[in-house]
Design a protein around this motif. Structure first.
Motif, PDB file in Angstrom:
ATOM      1  N   ARG A 188       0.861  -1.291  -0.189  1.00  0.00           N
ATOM      2  CA  ARG A 188       0.013  -0.056   0.075  1.00  0.00           C
ATOM      3  C   ARG A 188       0.861   1.071   0.006  1.00  0.00           C
ATOM      4  NH1 ARG A 188      -5.430  -1.224   3.162  1.00  0.00           N
ATOM      5  NH2 ARG A 188      -5.367  -3.609   3.110  1.00  0.00           N
ATOM      6  N   GLU A 189       1.883   1.229   0.891  1.00  0.00           N
ATOM      7  CA  GLU A 189       2.669   2.406   0.757  1.00  0.00           C
ATOM      8  C   GLU A 189       3.608   2.834  -0.358  1.00  0.00           C
ATOM      9  OE1 GLU A 189       1.443   1.007   4.761  1.00  0.00           O
ATOM     10  OE2 GLU A 189       2.605   0.213   3.063  1.00  0.00           O
ATOM     11  N   TRP A 190       3.940   1.550  -0.713  1.00  0.00           N
ATOM     12  CA  TRP A 190       4.514   1.651  -2.053  1.00  0.00           C
ATOM     13  C   TRP A 190       4.013   2.263  -3.331  1.00  0.00           C
ATOM     14  CZ3 TRP A 190       3.839  -0.898  -6.657  1.00  0.00           C
ATOM     15  CH2 TRP A 190       4.797  -0.769  -7.671  1.00  0.00           C
ATOM     16  N   ALA A 191       2.669   1.837  -3.338  1.00  0.00           N
ATOM     17  CA  ALA A 191       1.901   2.000  -4.501  1.00  0.00           C
ATOM     18  C   ALA A 191       1.499   3.480  -4.401  1.00  0.00           C
ATOM     19  CB  ALA A 191       0.371   1.360  -4.332  1.00  0.00           C
ATOM     20  N   VAL A 192       1.254   4.048  -3.165  1.00  0.00           N
ATOM     21  CA  VAL A 192       0.891   5.563  -2.796  1.00  0.00           C
ATOM     22  C   VAL A 192       2.000   6.312  -3.362  1.00  0.00           C
ATOM     23  CG1 VAL A 192       0.426   7.308  -1.273  1.00  0.00           C
ATOM     24  CG2 VAL A 192      -0.896   5.217  -1.104  1.00  0.00           C
ATOM     25  N   GLU A 193       3.393   5.970  -3.030  1.00  0.00           N
ATOM     26  CA  GLU A 193       4.486   6.552  -3.390  1.00  0.00           C
ATOM     27  C   GLU A 193       4.643   6.706  -4.962  1.00  0.00           C
ATOM     28  OE1 GLU A 193       7.801   4.532  -1.625  1.00  0.00           O
ATOM     29  OE2 GLU A 193       7.229   5.649   0.385  1.00  0.00           O
ATOM     30  N   GLN A 194       4.109   5.516  -5.661  1.00  0.00           N
ATOM     31  CA  GLN A 194       4.142   5.610  -7.159  1.00  0.00           C
ATOM     32  C   GLN A 194       3.212   6.239  -7.856  1.00  0.00           C
ATOM     33  OE1 GLN A 194       6.954   4.238  -8.565  1.00  0.00           O
ATOM     34  NE2 GLN A 194       7.413   3.838  -6.474  1.00  0.00           N
ATOM     35  N   GLY A 195       2.264   6.992  -6.903  1.00  0.00           N
ATOM     36  CA  GLY A 195       1.136   7.718  -7.552  1.00  0.00           C
ATOM     37  C   GLY A 195      -0.217   6.938  -7.558  1.00  0.00           C
ATOM     38  N   ALA A 196      -0.385   5.988  -6.717  1.00  0.00           N
ATOM     39  CA  ALA A 196      -1.649   5.388  -6.508  1.00  0.00           C
ATOM     40  C   ALA A 196      -2.724   6.488  -5.934  1.00  0.00           C
ATOM     41  CB  ALA A 196      -1.814   4.279  -5.869  1.00  0.00           C
ATOM     42  N   GLU A 197      -4.042   6.399  -6.301  1.00  0.00           N
ATOM     43  CA  GLU A 197      -4.851   7.409  -5.691  1.00  0.00           C
ATOM     44  C   GLU A 197      -5.258   7.159  -4.387  1.00  0.00           C
ATOM     45  OE1 GLU A 197      -8.370   7.947  -8.394  1.00  0.00           O
ATOM     46  OE2 GLU A 197      -7.241   9.183  -9.715  1.00  0.00           O
ATOM     47  N   GLY A 198      -6.035   8.216  -3.762  1.00  0.00           N
ATOM     48  CA  GLY A 198      -6.678   8.172  -2.298  1.00  0.00           C
ATOM     49  C   GLY A 198      -5.693   7.847  -1.324  1.00  0.00           C
ATOM     50  N   HIS A 199      -6.290   7.504  -0.065  1.00  0.00           N
ATOM     51  CA  HIS A 199      -5.811   7.314   1.218  1.00  0.00           C
ATOM     52  C   HIS A 199      -5.930   5.795   1.244  1.00  0.00           C
ATOM     53  CE1 HIS A 199      -5.155  11.376   2.016  1.00  0.00           C
ATOM     54  NE2 HIS A 199      -6.500  11.748   1.694  1.00  0.00           N
ATOM     55  N   VAL A 200      -4.956   5.197   0.905  1.00  0.00           N
ATOM     56  CA  VAL A 200      -4.962   3.520   0.743  1.00  0.00           C
ATOM     57  C   VAL A 200      -5.389   3.036   2.238  1.00  0.00           C
ATOM     58  CG1 VAL A 200      -3.941   1.484   0.206  1.00  0.00           C
ATOM     59  CG2 VAL A 200      -3.623   3.525  -1.271  1.00  0.00           C
ATOM     60  N   GLY A 201      -6.311   2.348   2.355  1.00  0.00           N
ATOM     61  CA  GLY A 201      -6.620   1.575   3.728  1.00  0.00           C
ATOM     62  C   GLY A 201      -7.533   2.405   4.527  1.00  0.00           C
TER      63      GLY A 201
END
Length: 218
Positions: A188-201
């Protein structure tokens, strides 16, 4: 005598009417049975032709009629487990709810594909383009995703247990990952760093920024 003859004629009329009604009912049952047999045969023929298209195009690029063939097989509740469509052009294919366990989509173009609710346990998506694909609730347990592109894909509530090669995913920018299930530790943290949307989790599934599908898929 005349009264007897009149009664006899009426009796004959009733018998003829009843016999006619029975014949109509019997013929109707036969027609319905014949229709069911014909429909079953047509379904078998349709599935056979679709499998012929899929299997004959195996290992080849392009669509080769596989978009329509796979869509029809999925619609007819045929299991697609283990199917091999490596390198195929399957843009927009509709495989919602399909059984695609152990299927291979290596280097396939699945941009905009409808895959929500599909069973893709241990499927191979290495190098595949899943940009803008719909993967809500999809089971991706043990799927291989190294080199895959998930730009703008929707993975809401997808099962990502034991995802293989996720650190080598080529693109996950603008992907929607809210409420993904059993994601690998650190994903999850890696994906957000790569530009994934939203506040994962979080419990907030709202998307704060809106981009066109075409822009997202870049």
């Amino acid at each position: 005598m005349i009264s007897f003859l009149a009664d006899f004629v009426k009796f004959c009329q009733i018998v003829i009417f009843v016999f006619g009604a029975y014949q109509f009912w019997a013929n109707r049952r036969e027609r319905l049975a014949a229709d069911k047999v014909r429909e079953a045969q047509e379904l078998l023929d349709s599935n056979y032709q679709a499998w012929l298209v899929v299997n004959s195009a195996q290992g080849k690029g392009g669509s080769g009629g596989r978009i329509e063939a796979l869509t029809n097989l999925a619609r007819n509740k045929q299991s697609l487990a283990g199917v091999n469509v490596d390198g195929a052009w399957l843009v927009g294919v509709d495989l919602r709810g399909a059984d695609l366990a152990h299927a291979s989509f290596k280097d396939a173009n699945l941009q905009g594909a409808l895959l929500s609710g599909a069973n893709m346990k241990h499927a191979n998506f290495e190098g595949a383009n899943l940009s803008a694909a719909e993967l809500e609730g999809t089971i991706l347990q043990g799927a291989r995703v190294a080199g895959a592109r998930f730009s703008a894909a929707s993975l809401l509530r997808a099962d990502l247990a034991d995802l293989v090669g996720w650190r080598e995913i080529a693109a996950v920018n603008y992907a929607r990952l809210q409420h993904v299930q059993r994601a690998p530790l650190g994903f999850r943290e890696w994906a957000v760093e790569q530009g994934a949307e939203g506040h994962v989790g979080s419990d907030d599934e709202s998307v704060t920024e809106h981009f066109s599908t075409q822009f997202r898929a870049v």
